[in-house]
Design a protein around this motif. Structure first.
Motif, PDB file in Angstrom:
ATOM      1  N   UNK A  98      80.980 -14.533  17.879  1.00 57.50           N
ATOM      2  CA  UNK A  98      81.291 -15.852  18.417  1.00 57.50           C
ATOM      3  C   UNK A  98      80.967 -16.931  17.387  1.00 57.50           C
ATOM      4  N   UNK A  99      79.839 -16.762  16.695  1.00 55.73           N
ATOM      5  CA  UNK A  99      79.478 -17.708  15.643  1.00 55.73           C
ATOM      6  C   UNK A  99      80.519 -17.690  14.529  1.00 55.73           C
ATOM      7  N   UNK A 100      80.999 -16.496  14.187  1.00 55.39           N
ATOM      8  CA  UNK A 100      82.050 -16.366  13.176  1.00 55.39           C
ATOM      9  C   UNK A 100      83.299 -17.137  13.602  1.00 55.39           C
ATOM     10  N   UNK A 101      83.678 -17.007  14.860  1.00 55.51           N
ATOM     11  CA  UNK A 101      84.867 -17.703  15.356  1.00 55.51           C
ATOM     12  C   UNK A 101      84.673 -19.221  15.356  1.00 55.51           C
ATOM     13  N   UNK A 102      83.457 -19.677  15.596  1.00 55.35           N
ATOM     14  CA  UNK A 102      83.206 -21.112  15.732  1.00 55.35           C
ATOM     15  C   UNK A 102      82.969 -21.827  14.412  1.00 55.35           C
ATOM     16  N   UNK A 103      83.009 -21.097  13.287  1.00 53.94           N
ATOM     17  CA  UNK A 103      82.700 -21.721  11.994  1.00 53.94           C
ATOM     18  C   UNK A 103      83.935 -21.778  11.094  1.00 53.94           C
ATOM     19  N   UNK A 104      84.555 -22.921  11.013  1.00 56.51           N
ATOM     20  CA  UNK A 104      85.672 -23.238  10.127  1.00 56.51           C
ATOM     21  C   UNK A 104      86.948 -22.456  10.470  1.00 56.51           C
ATOM     22  N   UNK A 105      88.060 -23.039  10.055  1.00 56.44           N
ATOM     23  CA  UNK A 105      89.367 -22.380  10.117  1.00 56.44           C
ATOM     24  C   UNK A 105      89.786 -22.026   8.694  1.00 56.44           C
ATOM     25  N   UNK A 106      90.381 -20.840   8.520  1.00 58.29           N
ATOM     26  CA  UNK A 106      90.809 -20.391   7.197  1.00 58.29           C
ATOM     27  C   UNK A 106      91.839 -19.285   7.362  1.00 58.29           C
ATOM     28  N   UNK A 107      92.483 -18.958   6.272  1.00 60.37           N
ATOM     29  CA  UNK A 107      93.380 -17.804   6.264  1.00 60.37           C
ATOM     30  C   UNK A 107      92.576 -16.609   5.736  1.00 60.37           C
ATOM     31  N   UNK A 108      93.124 -15.768   4.905  1.00 65.67           N
ATOM     32  CA  UNK A 108      92.411 -14.558   4.498  1.00 65.67           C
ATOM     33  C   UNK A 108      91.310 -14.872   3.497  1.00 65.67           C
ATOM     34  N   UNK A 109      90.079 -14.519   3.850  1.00 68.80           N
ATOM     35  CA  UNK A 109      88.943 -14.602   2.940  1.00 68.80           C
ATOM     36  C   UNK A 109      88.225 -13.258   2.988  1.00 68.80           C
ATOM     37  N   UNK A 110      87.442 -12.960   1.955  1.00 68.96           N
ATOM     38  CA  UNK A 110      86.774 -11.654   1.902  1.00 68.96           C
ATOM     39  C   UNK A 110      85.760 -11.639   0.770  1.00 68.96           C
ATOM     40  N   UNK A 111      84.849 -10.683   0.830  1.00 65.97           N
ATOM     41  CA  UNK A 111      83.927 -10.384  -0.266  1.00 65.97           C
ATOM     42  C   UNK A 111      83.947  -8.890  -0.576  1.00 65.97           C
ATOM     43  N   UNK A 112      84.771  -8.155   0.141  1.00 64.52           N
ATOM     44  CA  UNK A 112      84.931  -6.715  -0.058  1.00 64.52           C
ATOM     45  C   UNK A 112      86.430  -6.454  -0.177  1.00 64.52           C
ATOM     46  N   UNK A 113      86.846  -5.825  -1.278  1.00 61.13           N
ATOM     47  CA  UNK A 113      88.270  -5.590  -1.498  1.00 61.13           C
ATOM     48  C   UNK A 113      88.927  -4.817  -0.367  1.00 61.13           C
ATOM     49  N   UNK A 114      88.157  -3.984   0.316  1.00 60.02           N
ATOM     50  CA  UNK A 114      88.740  -3.128   1.343  1.00 60.02           C
ATOM     51  C   UNK A 114      88.700  -3.743   2.732  1.00 60.02           C
ATOM     52  N   UNK A 115      87.726  -4.594   3.004  1.00 59.13           N
ATOM     53  CA  UNK A 115      87.537  -5.120   4.358  1.00 59.13           C
ATOM     54  C   UNK A 115      88.008  -6.559   4.435  1.00 59.13           C
TER      55      UNK A 115
END
Length: 216
Positions: A98-115
């Motif tokens: 829920x916290x993830x959903x409530x923090x900013x709007x964005x398109x594709x972001x990542x820190x892991x090439x696979x996930x």
């Protein structure tokens, strides 16, 4: 700062540093669209690699004239919006998500090439979650899983509500077998694991790759 917000901010910084290859879409919501400096972009290589130790290497393409850069914007998702989505899906999200959903709007972001978690743009974040899960209902929702992202080309990153509705583990559902593979004991643990890895790096193509793809 929470691990959820730390993950999002670090992932946004990664794509912003390499925006010509990682921060554009063919269709961008008007409130998230931002201008491109085409004079600088035309000097960039048309293709690059995205590499990370222990993960799949990805071939990146330079933004084209048919694409638009996007920018992250402040969140508009309310608790009521989340409750409606939970009711539709007949599940309850863990507080970390829920916290993830409530923090900013964005398109594709990542820190892991696979996930790669699903994009969360303003106006369509909810439909993206619904559509991805409805399309695979027989192997996800009907079996106690909720998809929240992709694991390379191999499978779907999911909450597993079968053992715990309050503290679901994170699994990867294999596209071919439909079987789950444990990724982390919960959403927070998954983010912690990802943040601990060396970040992906955009690199020049090797000589044989340049020849194969016609990159000068």
């Amino acid at each position: 700062m929470s691990i959820t917000k730390t993950y999002i901010d670090k992932a946004l910084a990664l794509v912003e540093r390499n925006k010509e290859y990682l921060m554009y879409e063919q269709e961008v919501h008007p409130e998230m669209r931002t201008d491109a400096d085409w004079s600088a972009i035309k000097e960039k290589s048309s293709k690059m690699n995205l590499e990370q130790d222990g993960a799949t290497t990805e071939l990146l393409n330079l933004i084209s004239a048919n694409d638009s850069f996007w920018k992250a914007i402040e969140n508009t998702i309310t608790d009521h919006d989340i409750e409606k989505l939970e009711a539709h899906l007949e599940i309850t999200f863990p507080e970390s998500y829920k916290e993830y959903l409530r923090y900013k709007h964005f398109y594709t972001i990542f820190l892991d090439n696979d996930i790669r978690f699903y994009p969360k743009p303003i106006g369509s974040w909810e439909q993206i979650l619904k559509d991805n899960n409805e399309e695979m209902r027989e192997i996800l929702l009907d079996r106690g899983y909720l998809g929240i992202g992709n694991y390379s080309d191999y499978g779907e990153v999911c909450f597993d509500f079968n053992d715990s509705a309050d503290h679901p583990a994170i699994v990867m559902i294999d596209y071919e077998s439909g079987e789950p593979e444990m990724l982390a004991e919960n959403f927070t643990a998954l983010l912690e694991m990802i943040i601990a890895k060396p970040e992906p790096v955009v690199t020049e193509l090797k000589a044989w790759e340049k020849k194969m793809y016609g990159v000068s």
